[in-house]
Design an enzyme around this catalytic site. Structure first.
Site, PDB file in Angstrom:
ATOM      1  N   ASP A 285       0.876  -1.158   0.000  1.00  0.00           N
ATOM      2  CA  ASP A 285       0.000   0.000   0.000  1.00  0.00           C
ATOM      3  C   ASP A 285       0.925   1.224   0.000  1.00  0.00           C
ATOM      4  O   ASP A 285       2.153   1.102   0.027  1.00  0.00           O
ATOM      5  CB  ASP A 285      -0.957  -0.016   1.206  1.00  0.00           C
ATOM      6  CG  ASP A 285      -2.170   0.865   0.945  1.00  0.00           C
ATOM      7  OD1 ASP A 285      -3.222   0.647   1.550  1.00  0.00           O
ATOM      8  OD2 ASP A 285      -2.061   1.781   0.089  1.00  0.00           O
TER       9      ASP A 285
HETATM   10  C1  GLC Z   1      -4.203   4.374  -0.368  1.00  0.00           C
HETATM   11  C2  GLC Z   1      -5.118   3.224  -0.001  1.00  0.00           C
HETATM   12  C3  GLC Z   1      -5.166   2.150  -1.035  1.00  0.00           C
HETATM   13  C4  GLC Z   1      -5.023   2.768  -2.409  1.00  0.00           C
HETATM   14  C5  GLC Z   1      -3.621   3.315  -2.504  1.00  0.00           C
HETATM   15  C6  GLC Z   1      -3.370   4.031  -3.829  1.00  0.00           C
HETATM   16  O1  GLC Z   1      -3.497   4.795   0.761  1.00  0.00           O
HETATM   17  O2  GLC Z   1      -4.895   2.610   1.259  1.00  0.00           O
HETATM   18  O3  GLC Z   1      -6.409   1.456  -0.864  1.00  0.00           O
HETATM   19  O4  GLC Z   1      -5.235   1.802  -3.414  1.00  0.00           O
HETATM   20  O5  GLC Z   1      -3.303   4.184  -1.435  1.00  0.00           O
HETATM   21  O6  GLC Z   1      -4.192   5.144  -3.937  1.00  0.00           O
END
Ligand code: GLC
Length: 752
Positions: A285
């Protein structure tokens, strides 16, 4: 004559195949190996690195010069990039100005539509219609792929029982069975049958795992749970996505039992890659590799790189942890070249499967983009989904639907969300690009835009009072609303949450209607004297005690997306009979959280409020305001007791459950028939109910239908104290009904 027709048909078929979408790319493995063999270590680490594009969806990270990073072979993927022309330029640089010409992989959060915005995922779950959800994701994939995106960071399949958590809106609620059906439907919708088609995108099961159980409902917070709960409740939707062939997984931010998910070998290697034999690519993430250091589980980027790659995680989203530490980790023997190569293979394999090596620009066709985005037919599906997601919670005296000839003639539409033109409303943070030119909130049909003309066409007189809640001086703010209410026979109040107040990092400690809206309700309904409807824009269960006690009709509309107003007009006028059913429990108060239907009995279950020496509260009920699976209709349904084809089953046998449902009302309606079980005596305590089947049926007035559910031993299995997925012999109950509370039961026995 016939021969000529056959010939022309054959010619047509041949011509069609010339332009048909690519079939799945074949012969990938040798091409992956041949390319890998040419790559330097820097180029390999570059393929494991993903940088943010022109939208930020997380904490501030160094904003690289993307083109130079690509040219230098330091970047394999870019996320959240909206500018189409930029993507063409970046792909040109990647494929023509680098040593090996490896295409860039573009990822994006396509969470509830891409350009055409659908109801939030939790609202979609309230349709209990996986086929509809698959159609939604197919449309989202068509728009995203036409705009140059290859990969969506969806479906989010986190089970959650805590409405304080802002991200409950992204998932499918509290139940693993419903969540598993929806997870598979979303994968089918996004990926279709051919990842190399230019109308499909790779999907991503997230957040692996247990993110929805963050303590206190606070984002990114600690998660501690038994392996039994992890296996029984959290993992099934992930397993369902893996079995549906999902291309990627995403780590979660949280620790699970002390181990950050990004470096959690038990999750990523032992379970995902070991037990489930899943072979796809795992992306972190947002900077979650870097946050392993903040968790205190790694000293620096070198150690974090080693632990995350070593656990089986492959790509580093934002934060550049691998760029800073992976080479050192290799030099110091903390990772092996083989581990790095295996991660790079997974990235290259995905790019081959998407057809990016065969045609890096097939997703970057301006004509296709022009022809695909915002198709009118997409909005029809958005309107259908929004109407089907709405849940009628209360309808005393059959106040709804609004039709002429009834007791009302003058209707006052009132509230902060009756005609909001702000990008903050009816959508969510994940209508990405929100608040930027990329995102056009003028495409939203507000309640007033659709409902006023629809009601006037039925002969009603309608006033609209958009109330700005942040105004401060309530008497002045509400003056118009109060006047409108005084002159009306019926008030429809549009209250709830801003869509932008929900989603990531938007957790709340109080579930009551925000911004003092309960006071608005009291004033606008003249203290409850005026008959009223409350339309709730909610991204999660909210609490509204006064409204429950004083307002005749309550409709949970969730955040419905672009077609908000049209869907509301369809439901409130009865053009569409509401059929939504709750995918999450609505508590009376936040103090009850977590509150969910599939709970254990405890040794002292409470039968009535106030009963001492039982599991309850002194100051309120232990039962929900509205239970899982609940929703009303403009008609009524009656259920006969369930019948079984046998009262005992052995291994390999199937128990057939039949239940007859009758439409006992005056209009046609859609009912979601639900089937639950209870394991009365097992090796360990088991939930008092577990959803094991559901079916939506449409019944005309007076019509009855018998619905059948098949239960096998596999449906009765659970993760037991010996860490084995197994069913115990003994007595069970089957429950059928229209929600998890109002059911009828019958017993059976599983014999070994
Ligand atoms: C965010 C979220 C994740 C998302 C990623 C990219 O922090 O936790 O669900 O896909 O970053 O935006």
């Amino acid at each position: 004559m016939a021969n000529r027709r056959i010939l022309s048909l054959l010619l047509l078929l041949c011509a069609g195949s010339l332009f048909a979408q690519k079939t799945s790319i074949t012969n990938i493995e040798p091409r992956v190996e041949a390319l890998l063999a040419k790559m330097t270590l820097d180029e390999k680490i570059g393929q494991l690195t993903q940088s943010p594009g022109d939208i930020s969806t997380g904490t501030d990270v160094a904003k690289d010069d993307l083109l130079n990073q690509i040219r230098a072979g330091k970047l394999g993927s870019i996320l959240s990039h909206t500018n189409f022309q930029n993507k063409i330029t970046m792909q040109r640089v990647a494929t023509r100005e680098t040593r090996l010409g490896i295409p860039i992989l573009f990822g994006f959060d396509v969470i509830h539509g891409y350009k055409t915005i659908f109801p939030i995922p939790l609202a979609q779950a309230a349709t209990w219609e996986p086929d509809l959800i698959e159609r939604i994701e197919h449309i989202a994939a068509e728009e995203a792929a036409a705009d140059g995106q290859h990969w969506t960071f969806a479906p989010m399949v986190d089970i959650s029982r805590d409405p304080r958590w802002g991200r409950m809106m992204e998932g499918s609620g509290e139940d693993p069975y419903l969540g598993s059906k929806i997870a598979a439907a979303r994968v089918r919708g996004f990926q279709g049958k051919d990842l190399a088609a230019n109308s499909t995108v790779a999907a991503c099961a997230k957040h692996f795992a247990a993110y929805g159980f963050a303590e206190g409902g606070r984002d990114y917070n600690t998660v501690d749970m038994s392996d039994q709960r992890l296996r029984d409740l959290i993992l099934p939707p992930f397993r369902s996505a893996a079995d549906a062939g999902i291309a990627t997984f995403m780590n979660a931010f949280n620790t699970l039992n002390g181990v950050p998910a990004s470096m959690n070998k038990y999750l990523v290697t032992d379970i995902l890659r070991g037990e489930w034999k899943w072979k796809g690519m795992v992306v972190s993430d947002w900077n979650s590799f870097g946050e392993v250091i903040v968790h205190g589980a790694a000293a620096d980027e070198e150690e974090s790189s080693a632990k995350c790659l070593g656990a089986g995680s492959d790509m580093d989203m934002a934060g550049s942890t691998f760029q800073k530490g992976l080479k050192k980790a290799l030099e110091n023997g903390k990772v092996t070249q083989a581990q790095i190569d295996e991660a790079v293979r997974r990235v290259l394999r995905l790019k081959f499967e998407l057809g990016l090596f065969d045609n890096p620009f097939q997703y970057l066709d301006p004509q296709r983009r022009e022809a695909t985005l915002f198709k009118e037919e997409y909005r029809k599906t958005a309107r259908e989904a929004a109407a089907k997601s709405m849940v009628l919670l209360k309808n005393d005296g059959g106040l709804l639907p609004l039709n002429p000839g009834g007791p009302f003639n003058k209707i006052a539409l009132i509230g902060p969300f009756v005609d909001s033109r702000s990008h903050k409303d009816y959508m969510s943070f994940w209508s990405l690009g929100i608040g930027t030119p990329y995102y056009d909130s003028t495409k939203v049909v507000t309640p007033a835009m659709a409902l006023k003309p629809a009601l006037e066409a039925l002969g009603f007189q309608v006033t609209v009072s958009q109330v700005n809640l942040q105004a401060g001086n309530e008497e002045v703010t509400y003056k118009d609303a109060i006047q409108a209410a005084k002159e009306a026979d019926l008030v429809i109040a549009f209250v709830g949450e801003h869509g932008l107040d929900c989603g990531e990092s938007r957790c709340v400690s109080d579930l009551n209607l925000p911004y003092g809206q309960e006071r608005l309700l009291k004033i606008a309904t003249l203290g409850g004297a005026r008959p009223a409807v409350m339309v709730l824009f909610n991204s999660r269960p909210l609490t509204f005690q006064w409204a429950n006690e004083n307002i005749e009709s309550i409709l949970a509309a969730w955040q419905p997306g672009y077609e908000t107003g049209n869907a509301l007009a369809d439901v409130l006028t009865g053009k569409v009979n509401p059929s939504g059913r709750l995918p999450v429990t609505f508590p009376h108060s936040v103090g009850q959280v977590p509150l969910y239907y599939n709970a254990l009995s405890t040794g002292r279950p409470q039968e009535r409020q106030g009963q001492l020496w039982t599991s309850g509260y002194l100051d309120g009920p232990a039962t929900p305001a509205y239970p899982f699976g609940f929703g009303l209709s403009y008609t009524t349904f009656s259920y006969e007791a369930p019948k079984l084809n046998k009262t005992t089953i052995k291994s390999g046998e199937t128990l057939e459950v039949s239940v007859t449902v009758t439409n006992t009302g005056k209009v046609a309606g859609v009912e979601t028939v639900q089937c639950y079980i209870r394991d009365l005596v097992a090796d360990i305590s088991r939930p008092v109910k577990e959803l094991k089947g559901f079916e939506k049926i449409t019944l005309a007035p007076g019509e009855k239908r018998t619905v059948k559910f098949n239960i096998t031993e596999a449906d009765l299995a659970y993760w037991n104290a010996q860490s084995v997925w197994k069913a115990d012999p003994g007595k069970f109950l089957v429950f059928t009904g229209g929600n998890s509370r109002d059911v009828k039961e019958v017993g059976f026995e599983l014999q070994k």
